[in-house]
Design an enzyme around this catalytic site. Structure first.
Site, PDB file in Angstrom:
ATOM      1  N   GLY A  82       4.557  49.877 -15.052  1.00  4.99           N
ATOM      2  CA  GLY A  82       3.184  49.516 -15.384  1.00  4.99           C
ATOM      3  C   GLY A  82       2.554  50.359 -16.479  1.00  4.99           C
ATOM      4  N   THR A 126       2.496  49.917 -19.764  1.00  2.81           N
ATOM      5  CA  THR A 126       1.765  49.132 -20.769  1.00  2.81           C
ATOM      6  C   THR A 126       0.386  48.762 -20.245  1.00  2.81           C
ATOM      7  OG1 THR A 126       3.911  48.206 -21.407  1.00  2.81           O
ATOM      8  CG2 THR A 126       1.961  47.123 -22.285  1.00  2.81           C
ATOM      9  N   TRP A 127       0.335  48.336 -19.012  1.00  2.00           N
ATOM     10  CA  TRP A 127      -0.942  47.976 -18.373  1.00  2.00           C
ATOM     11  C   TRP A 127      -1.861  49.199 -18.298  1.00  2.00           C
ATOM     12  CZ3 TRP A 127      -1.370  46.267 -12.521  1.00  2.00           C
ATOM     13  CH2 TRP A 127      -2.631  45.684 -12.303  1.00  2.00           C
ATOM     14  N   HIS A 174       7.272  59.336 -19.795  1.00  2.00           N
ATOM     15  CA  HIS A 174       8.052  59.034 -18.588  1.00  2.00           C
ATOM     16  C   HIS A 174       8.678  60.324 -18.043  1.00  2.00           C
ATOM     17  CE1 HIS A 174       7.557  54.774 -18.825  1.00  2.00           C
ATOM     18  NE2 HIS A 174       8.280  54.591 -19.904  1.00  2.00           N
ATOM     19  N   ARG A 230       5.822  51.948  -8.623  1.00  2.00           N
ATOM     20  CA  ARG A 230       6.014  50.522  -8.382  1.00  2.00           C
ATOM     21  C   ARG A 230       7.168  50.331  -7.405  1.00  2.00           C
ATOM     22  NH1 ARG A 230       7.378  45.826 -12.992  1.00  2.00           N
ATOM     23  NH2 ARG A 230       6.614  44.090 -11.740  1.00  2.00           N
TER      24      ARG A 230
HETATM   25  P1  PAP Z   1       7.756  50.659 -20.217  1.00  2.00           P
HETATM   26  O1  PAP Z   1       8.202  51.593 -19.156  1.00  2.00           O
HETATM   27  O2  PAP Z   1       8.888  50.217 -21.123  1.00  2.00           O
HETATM   28  O3  PAP Z   1       6.573  51.144 -20.975  1.00  2.00           O
HETATM   29  P2  PAP Z   1       6.123  49.096 -18.451  1.00  2.00           P
HETATM   30  O4  PAP Z   1       4.940  48.643 -19.195  1.00  2.00           O
HETATM   31  O5  PAP Z   1       5.966  50.276 -17.566  1.00  2.00           O
HETATM   32  O6  PAP Z   1       7.333  49.299 -19.466  1.00  2.00           O
HETATM   33  O7  PAP Z   1       6.645  47.934 -17.518  1.00  2.00           O
HETATM   34  C1  PAP Z   1       6.766  46.609 -17.922  1.00  2.00           C
HETATM   35  C2  PAP Z   1       6.388  45.762 -16.741  1.00  2.00           C
HETATM   36  O8  PAP Z   1       4.969  45.713 -16.625  1.00  2.00           O
HETATM   37  C3  PAP Z   1       6.861  44.332 -16.895  1.00  2.00           C
HETATM   38  O9  PAP Z   1       7.114  43.870 -15.571  1.00  2.00           O
HETATM   39  P3  PAP Z   1       8.057  42.619 -15.254  1.00  2.00           P
HETATM   40  O10 PAP Z   1       9.317  42.794 -16.009  1.00  2.00           O
HETATM   41  O11 PAP Z   1       8.270  42.681 -13.758  1.00  2.00           O
HETATM   42  O12 PAP Z   1       7.292  41.409 -15.648  1.00  2.00           O
HETATM   43  C4  PAP Z   1       5.639  43.687 -17.528  1.00  2.00           C
HETATM   44  O13 PAP Z   1       5.627  42.294 -17.410  1.00  2.00           O
HETATM   45  C5  PAP Z   1       4.544  44.351 -16.724  1.00  2.00           C
HETATM   46  N1  PAP Z   1       3.241  44.317 -17.388  1.00  2.00           N
HETATM   47  C6  PAP Z   1       2.974  44.448 -18.707  1.00  2.00           C
HETATM   48  N2  PAP Z   1       1.669  44.337 -18.941  1.00  2.00           N
HETATM   49  C7  PAP Z   1       1.071  44.099 -17.759  1.00  2.00           C
HETATM   50  C8  PAP Z   1      -0.286  43.871 -17.350  1.00  2.00           C
HETATM   51  N3  PAP Z   1      -1.278  43.855 -18.242  1.00  2.00           N
HETATM   52  N4  PAP Z   1      -0.532  43.682 -16.031  1.00  2.00           N
HETATM   53  C9  PAP Z   1       0.465  43.678 -15.134  1.00  2.00           C
HETATM   54  N5  PAP Z   1       1.773  43.891 -15.444  1.00  2.00           N
HETATM   55  C10 PAP Z   1       2.074  44.092 -16.747  1.00  2.00           C
END
Ligand code: PAP
Length: 329
Positions: A95, A97-98, A157, A180
């Site tokens: 999460g 990016t969120w 990270h 998560r």
């Molecule tokens: P990173 O470690 O490479 O930075 P990170 O953002 O932590 O990645 O994780 C990506 C996950 O967050 C993806 O999950 P999924 O593969 O299960 O779909 C991505 O879709 C999800 N994600 C990105 N943006 C959001 C958001 N705004 N709200 C909820 N989940 C999100």
């Protein structure tokens, strides 16, 4: 450079026990002139293992991309923490990016209104908040961290035990950690790795990815040790580390945005709550909103060296419990 400029502008407003290397101490002793060469040499001596789309090295009990270990070593020798640093942390795919979008929006809301000119509408969250150990290739490039105005909003990270000393939280900084469900995390990682690593040929099938993940062999793994380092510290220092879960945030995002704003010392006023500003933050940073933006669909986000990622790779499904859909694979 654009990423850095944007970030600078925006900021104006169970632990491992077995030490496998003494690289940290050695790295600290190296003079800056020879640092880059020496760090490369140190990393080349670390135990290596293949299995994910990228080779990983074992550094202080964590499996990490060798380029990122180099970044961590540079941070350990050169990073100067500040009392007002905010550092967003997590295992990968939990999460980040969120959280980058949320923390950026909350801490910059007096600067940027939620209209058409909001930076999140034109910039990827990964560009707005830089990852400390990833966005630089040499020690000199670390200077950009020094150039950022306070309070800095940064991400990593890194496990807590690898933080440069003195740790940011020891001098007043704050950390937000997102955990998560690991089953969703490994599924997310596997899809992500397939995208930039040449597909299943290099990553292997999901079953083998899960096997190695459970063994502790995954990027920044072992997963639970990483979580537990932060969890334990968040219990004893709740004013310094906010420990959040992706699933809790998904089930009640407004409540968590209010909590996050409080922790970041940017609480919503009564008037803002009446005006439903927390709801606005949630909407702007939602998966649906961000994944639909052209800025997050088109183009590449250059990470480091020759590793280039599509911007869209950070948005896949954004749901809780996706692992169930992969049980038959
Ligand atoms: P990173 O470690 O490479 O930075 P990170 O953002 O932590 O990645 O994780 C990506 C996950 O967050 C993806 O999950 P999924 O593969 O299960 O779909 C991505 O879709 C999800 N994600 C990105 N943006 C959001 C958001 N705004 N709200 C909820 N989940 C999100």
């Amino acid at each position: 450079m654009q990423r850095r400029a944007m970030a600078a502008q925006a900021t104006e407003e169970g632990s491992p026990t077995t030490d496998t290397t003494s690289s940290y101490d050695e790295a600290a002793a190296i003079s800056s002139a020879s640092q880059d060469t020496a760090i490369t040499a140190l990393v080349s001596k670390l135990p290596r293992r293949e299995g994910w789309s990228q080779e990983l090295v074992l550094y202080k009990n964590y499996w990490i991309n060798p380029l990122f270990v180099q970044g961590i070593m540079r941070l350990q020798t050169s990073f100067k923490p500040r009392h007002d640093d905010i550092i967003l942390t997590s295992n990968p795919k939990c999460g980040t990016t969120w959280m980058k979008a949320l923390a950026f929006t909350i801490t910059n809301r007096s600067r940027y209104e939620f209209g058409n000119n909001h930076p999140l509408l034109s910039h990827h969250p990964q560009e707005l908040v830089l990852s400390m150990e990833i966005h630089h290739d040499t020690n000199d490039e670390l200077n950009y961290l020094e150039a950022l105005p306070s309070p800095r909003l940064l991400a990593t990270h890194m496990p807590l035990s690898l933080f440069p000393q003195p740790s940011s939280i020891a001098i007043g900084g704050r950390i937000v950690y997102v955990c998560r469900e690991p089953k969703d995390t490994v599924v997310s990682w596997w899809h992500f790795a397939n995208k930039f690593g040449g597909g299943e040929q290099s990553t292997g099938n999901l079953e083998s990815a899960i096997d190695t993940f459970i063994q502790g062999f995954s990027p920044y793994g072992p997963f639970w040790e990483h979580c537990l380092e932060y969890r334990r510290q968040s219990i004893t220092s709740s004013d310094k580390i906010l420990f959040l879960k992706y699933e809790d945030m998904m089930s009640d995002p407004v409540k968590h945005v209010i909590k996050l704003a409080m922790f970041l010392r940017a609480p919503f006023s009564t008037k803002e709550e009446e005006d439903r500003v927390p709801e606005e933050v949630v909407r702007l940073c939602s998966f649906e909103k961000l994944s639909g933006l052209r800025a997050n669909q088109k183009g590449e986000t250059i990470r480091t060296h020759d590793v280039v990622l599509d911007k869209s790779a950070f948005f896949r499904k954004g749901v809780v419990g996706d692992w169930v859909n992969h049980m038959s694979e």
